[in-house]
Design a protein around this motif. Structure first.
Motif, mmCIF file in Angstrom:
data_model
loop_
_atom_site.group_PDB
_atom_site.id
_atom_site.type_symbol
_atom_site.label_atom_id
_atom_site.label_comp_id
_atom_site.label_asym_id
_atom_site.label_seq_id
_atom_site.Cartn_x
_atom_site.Cartn_y
_atom_site.Cartn_z
ATOM 1 N N CYS A 128 -2.744 0.520 -1.545
ATOM 2 C CA CYS A 128 -2.412 1.942 -1.683
ATOM 3 C C CYS A 128 -2.696 2.669 -0.380
ATOM 4 N N HIS A 129 -3.889 2.469 0.166
ATOM 5 C CA HIS A 129 -4.271 3.158 1.396
ATOM 6 C C HIS A 129 -3.471 2.657 2.597
ATOM 7 N N PHE A 130 -3.167 1.377 2.630
ATOM 8 C CA PHE A 130 -2.341 0.801 3.695
ATOM 9 C C PHE A 130 -0.982 1.499 3.753
ATOM 10 N N ASN A 131 -0.342 1.669 2.598
ATOM 11 C CA ASN A 131 0.952 2.349 2.547
ATOM 12 C C ASN A 131 0.835 3.822 2.930
ATOM 13 N N VAL A 223 5.624 -3.564 14.552
ATOM 14 C CA VAL A 223 5.569 -2.135 14.241
ATOM 15 C C VAL A 223 4.309 -1.797 13.450
ATOM 16 N N LEU A 224 3.930 -2.670 12.535
ATOM 17 C CA LEU A 224 2.797 -2.398 11.642
ATOM 18 C C LEU A 224 1.482 -2.963 12.160
ATOM 19 N N ALA A 225 1.431 -3.391 13.425
ATOM 20 C CA ALA A 225 0.270 -4.133 13.938
ATOM 21 C C ALA A 225 -1.053 -3.391 13.733
ATOM 22 N N TRP A 226 -1.095 -2.110 14.047
ATOM 23 C CA TRP A 226 -2.340 -1.343 13.928
ATOM 24 C C TRP A 226 -2.813 -1.317 12.479
ATOM 25 N N HIS A 227 -1.898 -1.101 11.558
ATOM 26 C CA HIS A 227 -2.259 -0.982 10.154
ATOM 27 C C HIS A 227 -2.571 -2.344 9.528
ATOM 28 N N LEU A 228 -1.885 -3.385 9.986
ATOM 29 C CA LEU A 228 -2.230 -4.728 9.519
ATOM 30 C C LEU A 228 -3.616 -5.134 10.021
ATOM 31 N N TRP A 230 -6.076 -3.072 10.550
ATOM 32 C CA TRP A 230 -6.987 -2.326 9.677
ATOM 33 C C TRP A 230 -7.156 -3.040 8.335
ATOM 34 N N LEU A 231 -6.056 -3.496 7.753
ATOM 35 C CA LEU A 231 -6.111 -4.173 6.459
ATOM 36 C C LEU A 231 -6.825 -5.523 6.580
ATOM 37 N N ARG A 232 -6.613 -6.227 7.691
ATOM 38 C CA ARG A 232 -7.246 -7.538 7.877
ATOM 39 C C ARG A 232 -8.774 -7.419 7.871
ATOM 40 N N GLN A 233 -9.309 -6.337 8.402
ATOM 41 C CA GLN A 233 -10.759 -6.141 8.425
ATOM 42 C C GLN A 233 -11.333 -5.966 7.028
ATOM 43 N N ALA A 235 -9.339 -6.805 3.853
ATOM 44 C CA ALA A 235 -8.799 -7.760 2.873
ATOM 45 C C ALA A 235 -7.836 -8.698 3.583
ATOM 46 N N PRO A 236 -8.348 -9.672 4.336
ATOM 47 C CA PRO A 236 -7.469 -10.520 5.162
ATOM 48 C C PRO A 236 -6.420 -11.284 4.364
ATOM 49 N N ASP A 237 -6.731 -11.654 3.122
ATOM 50 C CA ASP A 237 -5.747 -12.397 2.322
ATOM 51 C C ASP A 237 -4.513 -11.546 2.024
ATOM 52 N N LEU A 238 -4.678 -10.235 1.968
ATOM 53 C CA LEU A 238 -3.521 -9.366 1.717
ATOM 54 C C LEU A 238 -2.554 -9.394 2.901
ATOM 55 N N VAL A 239 -3.080 -9.503 4.115
ATOM 56 C CA VAL A 239 -2.217 -9.608 5.290
ATOM 57 C C VAL A 239 -1.420 -10.908 5.231
ATOM 58 N N THR A 240 -2.103 -11.991 4.883
ATOM 59 C CA THR A 240 -1.414 -13.278 4.745
ATOM 60 C C THR A 240 -0.315 -13.189 3.698
ATOM 61 N N ALA A 241 -0.629 -12.572 2.566
ATOM 62 C CA ALA A 241 0.342 -12.463 1.478
ATOM 63 C C ALA A 241 1.559 -11.647 1.894
ATOM 64 N N LEU A 242 1.346 -10.549 2.605
ATOM 65 C CA LEU A 242 2.470 -9.730 3.059
ATOM 66 C C LEU A 242 3.370 -10.517 4.009
ATOM 67 N N LYS A 243 2.762 -11.251 4.923
ATOM 68 C CA LYS A 243 3.565 -12.029 5.868
ATOM 69 C C LYS A 243 4.344 -13.135 5.176
ATOM 70 N N LEU A 244 3.775 -13.696 4.111
ATOM 71 C CA LEU A 244 4.506 -14.711 3.346
ATOM 72 C C LEU A 244 5.739 -14.118 2.674
ATOM 73 N N HIS A 245 5.707 -12.810 2.382
ATOM 74 C CA HIS A 245 6.867 -12.143 1.783
ATOM 75 C C HIS A 245 7.896 -11.739 2.831
ATOM 76 N N TRP A 246 7.465 -11.553 4.066
ATOM 77 C CA TRP A 246 8.378 -11.111 5.126
ATOM 78 C C TRP A 246 9.042 -12.258 5.864
ATOM 79 N N TYR A 247 8.352 -13.381 5.981
ATOM 80 C CA TYR A 247 8.842 -14.466 6.824
ATOM 81 C C TYR A 247 8.976 -15.749 6.016
#
Length: 306
Positions: A128-131, A223-228, A230-233, A235-247
């Motif tokens: 929620c906060h990431f978005n 584009v989302l590097a700064w916010h990713l 922030w999220l990695r610090q 909930a790192p698994d959420l970053v992995t999950a998002l990338k699995l949906h994009w690539y």
């Protein structure tokens, strides 16, 4: 007059770039403080962001007061987005206020308000906060809410990317086999799947060379590097999950079924809008419609009415 540095929150107005008589760039703006006082303010450098922030953005600025003729002005030593400051980031249940300044930039503000409501209802607080962070970042959101989704294919009007992203977002219904977290991940990935297009349409409607030569999907994480980060610090698994949906995965089938939902909803939204264009000026009896490029033309068949 105080020569001490102070750091406080202001509302930004009338930001612009200027050049001294010696050819040196500097930045001029007005800073409105919490007491209602309006300060002329100067930063003695070029504005360090790719986008001039619009009126109404709340900033956290380090300033020093000085005399300038008969007036008191502020020299700005640092200026950050107040909504994304460290004090906000540290909350356990992060929520940000709606960015009213962004509404005036979107040609379809109703869609932006609807999207914000959907984001605030997400079950996972970090997503929620990431978005919300991304929408509070003018360097991303100002272009994301104004550019088309494509040049001629689908959602090709101003704010078309916002409309396409929200339409695809609406299509992603929760499957009983998906957890709420998986649903939030898939919807977040879908929401920003085309955000790389802000680099391919830097001027608004005219596509840059990168847009013709490089798939826009490759720019999503850039584009989302700064916010990713922030999220990695948090909930790192959420970053992995998002990338699995994009690539695409390295081997075989998607590791998370949500990736299939993201691809399908993206394609359905684009196809529905393209089909509407294909038949927009055709007589009711015609069953075949065509939308030209880019690439091969898109052709559609429809049932006869009645």
């Amino acid at each position: 007059m105080s020569m001490e540095l102070r750091r406080e929150t202001f509302v930004l107005q009338k930001l612009r770039q200027s050049t001294s008589r010696f050819g040196q760039p500097y930045t001029v703006c007005e800073l409105h403080d919490s007491a209602g006082q309006v300060w002329p303010a100067y930063a003695w450098q070029r504005f360090p962001h790719p986008t001039l922030w619009p009126d109404g953005v709340e900033v956290l600025a380090t300033v020093q007061e000085r005399s300038f003729g008969t007036r008191q002005v502020l020299d700005v030593l640092a200026m950050d987005l107040a909504a994304l400051s460290d004090s906000v980031q540290g909350k356990t249940q992060p929520q940000l206020p709606f960015p009213e300044w962004l509404v005036s930039q979107a040609t379809q503000p109703r869609l932006l308000r609807e999207l914000w409501v959907q984001i605030t209802l997400m079950d996972d607080p970090w997503l929620c906060h990431f978005n919300q962070r991304i929408l509070h970042d003018p360097d991303i959101s100002l272009r994301w809410v104004t550019i088309p989704a494509s040049r001629t294919h689908h959602h090709a009007e101003a704010s078309g990317l916002l409309r396409h992203s929200l339409e695809a977002f609406r299509l992603l219904s929760k499957s009983p086999q998906m957890s709420l977290l998986e649903w939030d991940i898939a919807r977040t990935a879908l929401l920003w799947h085309d955000v790389g297009k802000i680099l391919t349409y830097p001027g608004g409607t005219r596509r840059a060379a990168e847009g013709f030569l490089v798939p826009h999907e490759t720019a999503t994480a850039e584009v989302l590097a700064w916010h990713l980060a922030w999220l990695r610090q948090r909930a790192p698994d959420l970053v992995t999950a998002l990338k699995l949906h994009w690539y695409p995965p390295r081997h075989g089938r998607p590791l998370m079924p949500g990736q299939i939902f993201v691809e399908a909803c993206d394609r359905v939204s684009a196809a529905l809008d393209s089909r509407q264009q294909a038949f927009q000026e055709e007589p009711a009896w015609r069953q075949i419609g065509t939308v030209e490029g880019p690439g091969p033309a898109s052709r559609f068949w429809r049932l006869r009415e009645g």
